[in-house]
Structures are given as structure tokens and as C-alpha cells.
Motif scaffolding. Sequence first.
Motif, short mmCIF file in Angstrom:
data_model
loop_
_atom_site.label_atom_id
_atom_site.label_comp_id
_atom_site.label_asym_id
_atom_site.label_seq_id
_atom_site.Cartn_x
_atom_site.Cartn_y
_atom_site.Cartn_z
N LEU A 1 0.83 -1.21 0.00
CA LEU A 1 0.00 0.00 0.00
C LEU A 1 0.86 1.26 0.00
CD1 LEU A 1 -2.81 -0.98 2.55
CD2 LEU A 1 -2.94 -0.96 0.05
N ARG A 2 1.97 1.24 0.71
CA ARG A 2 2.85 2.40 0.75
C ARG A 2 3.49 2.65 -0.61
NH1 ARG A 2 4.79 4.63 5.28
NH2 ARG A 2 6.80 4.96 4.25
N ASP A 3 3.83 1.58 -1.33
CA ASP A 3 4.43 1.76 -2.65
C ASP A 3 3.44 2.38 -3.64
OD1 ASP A 3 6.76 0.68 -1.68
OD2 ASP A 3 6.34 -1.35 -2.40
N GLN A 4 2.14 2.11 -3.45
CA GLN A 4 1.13 2.64 -4.35
C GLN A 4 0.66 4.03 -3.96
OE1 GLN A 4 -1.98 -0.29 -4.23
NE2 GLN A 4 -0.76 -1.87 -5.27
N ASP A 5 1.04 4.50 -2.78
CA ASP A 5 0.57 5.79 -2.27
C ASP A 5 1.68 6.83 -2.42
OD1 ASP A 5 -0.79 7.81 -1.04
OD2 ASP A 5 -0.63 7.00 0.99
N VAL A 6 1.36 7.94 -3.04
CA VAL A 6 2.34 9.01 -3.24
C VAL A 6 2.06 10.20 -2.32
CG1 VAL A 6 2.82 8.36 -5.62
CG2 VAL A 6 0.98 9.99 -5.13
N THR A 7 1.00 10.14 -1.52
CA THR A 7 0.67 11.25 -0.63
C THR A 7 1.56 11.20 0.61
OG1 THR A 7 -1.02 9.96 0.54
CG2 THR A 7 -1.72 11.21 -1.41
N LYS A 8 1.71 12.34 1.25
CA LYS A 8 2.49 12.44 2.49
C LYS A 8 2.02 13.65 3.27
CE LYS A 8 6.28 14.98 0.30
NZ LYS A 8 7.75 15.01 0.07
N LEU A 9 2.39 13.68 4.54
CA LEU A 9 2.03 14.81 5.39
C LEU A 9 2.85 16.04 5.01
CD1 LEU A 9 1.74 13.06 8.88
CD2 LEU A 9 -0.08 13.57 7.25
N ALA A 10 2.29 17.21 5.30
CA ALA A 10 2.94 18.46 4.90
C ALA A 10 4.25 18.69 5.64
CB ALA A 10 1.98 19.63 5.12
N HIS A 11 4.34 18.23 6.89
CA HIS A 11 5.54 18.46 7.69
C HIS A 11 6.08 17.12 8.20
CE1 HIS A 11 4.61 22.77 7.70
NE2 HIS A 11 3.36 22.41 7.96
N LYS A 12 7.37 16.98 8.21
CA LYS A 12 7.99 15.72 8.60
C LYS A 12 7.77 15.38 10.06
CE LYS A 12 11.67 15.86 5.13
NZ LYS A 12 13.14 15.85 4.89
N ASP A 13 7.63 16.40 10.92
CA ASP A 13 7.47 16.14 12.34
C ASP A 13 6.01 16.02 12.76
OD1 ASP A 13 6.93 18.75 11.82
OD2 ASP A 13 8.12 19.59 13.45
N ASP A 14 5.07 15.93 11.79
CA ASP A 14 3.67 15.69 12.12
C ASP A 14 3.44 14.22 12.41
OD1 ASP A 14 3.32 18.33 11.68
OD2 ASP A 14 2.00 18.14 9.94
N PHE A 15 2.42 13.95 13.22
CA PHE A 15 2.06 12.57 13.54
C PHE A 15 0.61 12.33 13.15
CE2 PHE A 15 5.72 13.08 16.28
CZ PHE A 15 6.33 11.84 16.22
N LEU A 16 0.36 11.17 12.56
CA LEU A 16 -0.97 10.78 12.13
C LEU A 16 -1.29 9.41 12.71
CD1 LEU A 16 -3.50 11.16 10.22
CD2 LEU A 16 -2.15 9.93 8.49
N CYS A 17 -2.49 9.25 13.23
CA CYS A 17 -2.90 7.94 13.73
C CYS A 17 -4.41 7.79 13.62
CB CYS A 17 -2.44 7.71 15.17
SG CYS A 17 -3.31 8.69 16.41
N PHE A 18 -4.85 6.56 13.63
CA PHE A 18 -6.27 6.22 13.60
C PHE A 18 -6.57 5.39 14.84
CE2 PHE A 18 -5.01 7.00 9.28
CZ PHE A 18 -6.09 7.67 8.72
N GLY A 19 -7.77 5.55 15.36
CA GLY A 19 -8.12 4.83 16.57
C GLY A 19 -9.61 4.71 16.77
N THR A 20 -9.97 4.00 17.80
CA THR A 20 -11.36 3.76 18.14
C THR A 20 -11.86 4.87 19.08
OG1 THR A 20 -10.70 2.32 19.97
CG2 THR A 20 -11.11 1.28 17.85
N GLN A 21 -13.07 4.69 19.58
CA GLN A 21 -13.67 5.70 20.44
C GLN A 21 -12.87 5.90 21.72
OE1 GLN A 21 -18.07 5.85 20.97
NE2 GLN A 21 -17.64 5.54 23.14
N SER A 22 -12.26 4.84 22.25
CA SER A 22 -11.47 4.97 23.48
C SER A 22 -10.29 5.91 23.30
CB SER A 22 -10.99 3.59 23.95
OG SER A 22 -12.07 2.76 24.29
N LEU A 23 -9.64 5.86 22.13
CA LEU A 23 -8.52 6.75 21.89
C LEU A 23 -9.01 8.19 21.75
CD1 LEU A 23 -5.48 6.96 21.43
CD2 LEU A 23 -5.89 6.65 18.98
#
Length: 498
Positions: free
Chosen positions: A283-305
Motif C-alpha cells: 500500500l505504501r508503494d502505491q501511495d504518493v501522498t504524504k504529510l505536509a511536515h515531517k514532524d507531524d504525527f498521524l494515527c487512527f483509533g477507536t472511540q477509546s482513543l
Amino acid sequence: DRLNRHWKELAEMNYYKSLDHRSLTWRTIDKRATSTRTLVAEIKDRAANGGKEGETALTARRDKAKEEHGSFFAVTMGDKSDQDLDLTKLPKPHPTIFTPHMNYMYDNNSWVQRDAYRILSFALERGSTSPADKERCHRLWRDLLGPMFGIPLSWMQKPAVAFQESTAMQTDSNQLPVVVSNGEENSHDDDEESEDEELGKNVVTEELRSRNRNHDKSILMDHHPLAAGTIVSTVYGEGRILRFRRSDKCYEVDLPFGTGFLQANTVLCTVERVEQSAYTNQLRDQDVTKLAHKDDFLCFGTQSLYLFFRLHQILIRRLNIAKKMAYQVVTDQSLATLVEQMKAEPNEDIGRKRYEAYLSLVYALVEGGQGDAGGKYEDRVRCLLGHGGYELATMDKLLSHILKNLQSIAHDHIMMNLVALFRRHSESGFRPEAFKQEAAYLSEGDNMFAFQLSRVPDSDQKVLYMEFLGVIYEDDEHSQGLIEAETEPAAKRPRVRA
């Protein structure tokens, strides 16, 4: 006369307490505002209205504020309470994932995140949590929360380092390890540049000042050596074990600044490797998108998070309030006769001392040493910080809610899969679309939330964006065309029942 004298004493005793008009209703208001039902309803309402607060919710909030503050609140403070965070000068979240539905600011991250971690870890240790749950929560801080909030693992393990040092001090001083060379003590770098190139890398060695009959006291006699290649955390930072020397029972460890020969008791714990996945790499090889800043953090989670992040942000805001009030009390002459006066040495920061005194109250409250229902704690906060510290009165309830959601995350097998996915992306750089696609596969039909934490340039602030994604799970028929026949997704962790 005796009756008047008695009433005068009561009036003088309770006069300053009567100025704290919010303390009478704050516990009820805060309990309602931090409940799971309220927090979840807020983001779902904004998700249904394009990131804005719905008319029904807005009217209800204004009515509650009018009931709490008075009939003139809508005229004097109504416009201010309706203002959202201005995002024009802040880093933007990823556009294809975030609207955003909610955004919150973290101020003074250099110190407040660490204070919050100390309080939460202390509450976790002093609570009735089982050792297994404590270990799960520690892994969660190590793998997800610590990297996002900028808390390094070496700092989180400082208490363990201090324990090792205190243990060493109890032994004979002749048995303490000494650093023979670290490659950085010589100031003549230019003269020895060629010599450094021949050495290739810095070497750190530990030797005993004397070897006598009591030498084995500082060595773990029943120690089982760790395998070569194991990632470990030591008192000198994280490193990788190269080999174990049985002759002197020392590890040869590859550290960030060189190679070290360390005793077994300086290795604090092992660090799990990031679980690799062919599906993630595809999936990473097929994806060319990236975050605007290198020091940004992205995560996904459930309702508890989501609930944890909301409550944790409230904790951060209240610690900022406590420190701000600690410094304001020093300069506010109107409070000079009403708050507790603290003695200070010349050139001592009295505001910092007052704030640390408040933290001591929080630790005592967590440990259960402040009487019934937190009454003594509330009185002490009023004496230290003034009557404006009403928001700090419910700190015990807030910490309890945070730990409850923290343990819920640690027991959720979906979240553990998502944490492993987060580690894979943070190691090689985030690919937002690939991240979201695999998170959808791992969600198993649960409601999902997206979070992006961005640092504000040239400041000690960070902004947290939240997005309610709902159910993003795709069935096998829909995703069949996206997965090659020979590529399998990473195995999901089995459901663990408490």
C-alpha cells in the motif's frame, strides 16, 4: 456579644471561600461536560454539520452557560464563547482525511506534557491496576503516546535509572563502573581527525575500579543473556546488543553515540521490533501522498482513543492554568492577604515553587491522603492559587476517567493492531491514504477516528486535529481488486479477554 463574636469568626473564616462562586456547581458541570456521552455527541454533531456546531447543540450550550453564569452572559461573553480555533496561521491537516471536525491547542509542550505523564504514571502505579495492565499501558505510552507527545523513552525510564544509581551507591564505592573513554572529551578535534577515522566509531567501556571478592554483588548471578540483535533500552539510551561476553558478564551494545560494554544491570528492558507487513509495504508503494511536515504525527483509533485525547487535552489545559495562576498570585496584591504566603530564598522562583506545591497536592490526592470527597484538597488549592482555581477541584475525577480509557485502549485488540500499524508508518514516514486503507481493514466495522498532531512553527505549541470517520471497513468483495493474490495483510492480533 458572644453570639456576634461567633458569627464574626465564621464570616472571616468563610469570606474568601464565598468568593469562589463556581465551586458550588462546578463538580456537577464538569461531570456532565467530561462524560462519555457528551464528548462523543459533540464530535458526531460537528461531523453531521461539516465541522461546525449544530444549531440545536449551540442553543443548548448557550442555555446552559446562561444558567451557569447568569442572564447577562449572552450579552457580555456570548460571542467569545462561540469562537472556534483560528486555523489560518496554523499548520493544515491532510486535506483528504480531515475537515477537521475538532481541533485543540496544546500550550507549553516542553514541560506540561512531562508533568502530565508523571501524574498519570503515578496514578497508575498507586491505583488498583494489575501488573499486567500496567505493562500494557506502559507499552502504549512507549509505542504511541510517547512519540506523539514528544516524550522520549529514555526520559520515561529515568526512575529506573535513578533506582539503578541508588542501588549502586549502596554498594562499595570501589565497585562502581567508570567511563574510560567516550570519544568526546578531547578538545583537539582537528589534530585527531585522521585518528578518529581509523577508529571508525566511538567506544564506551565500563570497568570496575577494583576486583575483589565482593565483585559479584553488582552482577546478576542468575542473569540469562539476551540474544544478539535484540533492541534494548539502557541507562545510556536505546541500543542493539551485538554480543554477550561471558568472561566478565558484559553486553557489547551498539549505542547512538558509539559502542559500549555494559553490565547486565544497566540494561533496563527490551524494545520490541516494529512488526513488518508485506501488505503495508504494498500500500505504501502505491501511495504518493504524504504529510505536509515531517514532524507531524498521524494515527487512527477507536472511540477509546478519542476519549483519551479529549480528556488528556483537558488535563494539559488545567496544568497550564495552575502554573499561570501560581505566577499571578505572586504579583497580584489583592490576593496577598488571602492566599498562603511562601518563603523563598534569594533568586528563587517563587512561582515555580508554588506550582510544585500544587503538584504535590495532586500526588497526595491520587494517593488518597487528602480526606473525604477531596474537600481538604479543594481548600488547599484555594489557599495556594486563589479562588479562580475552581477548575482544578475535580482533578481526581479527571485522572480517573483518563486511566479508565487508557486501560480500555490497552485491552482493545483493534487498537493494538492500529498501534503496530502506526509504528510501521512512523518508522518509514507516514503515507496517509495507505495508512487509512489498512486501518479500515483492521477496524472490523467499529467507528473510527483520525488524529493529526502538528507542531506550530517557532513556538512551544502543538495543534491536534480530530476527525470522526464512522465505519470505514470495506468488505472483501470491494477490496479484492486492491489486493494482489500473493500478498496477504498483516495478521491481526487475537482478541484478548480480561
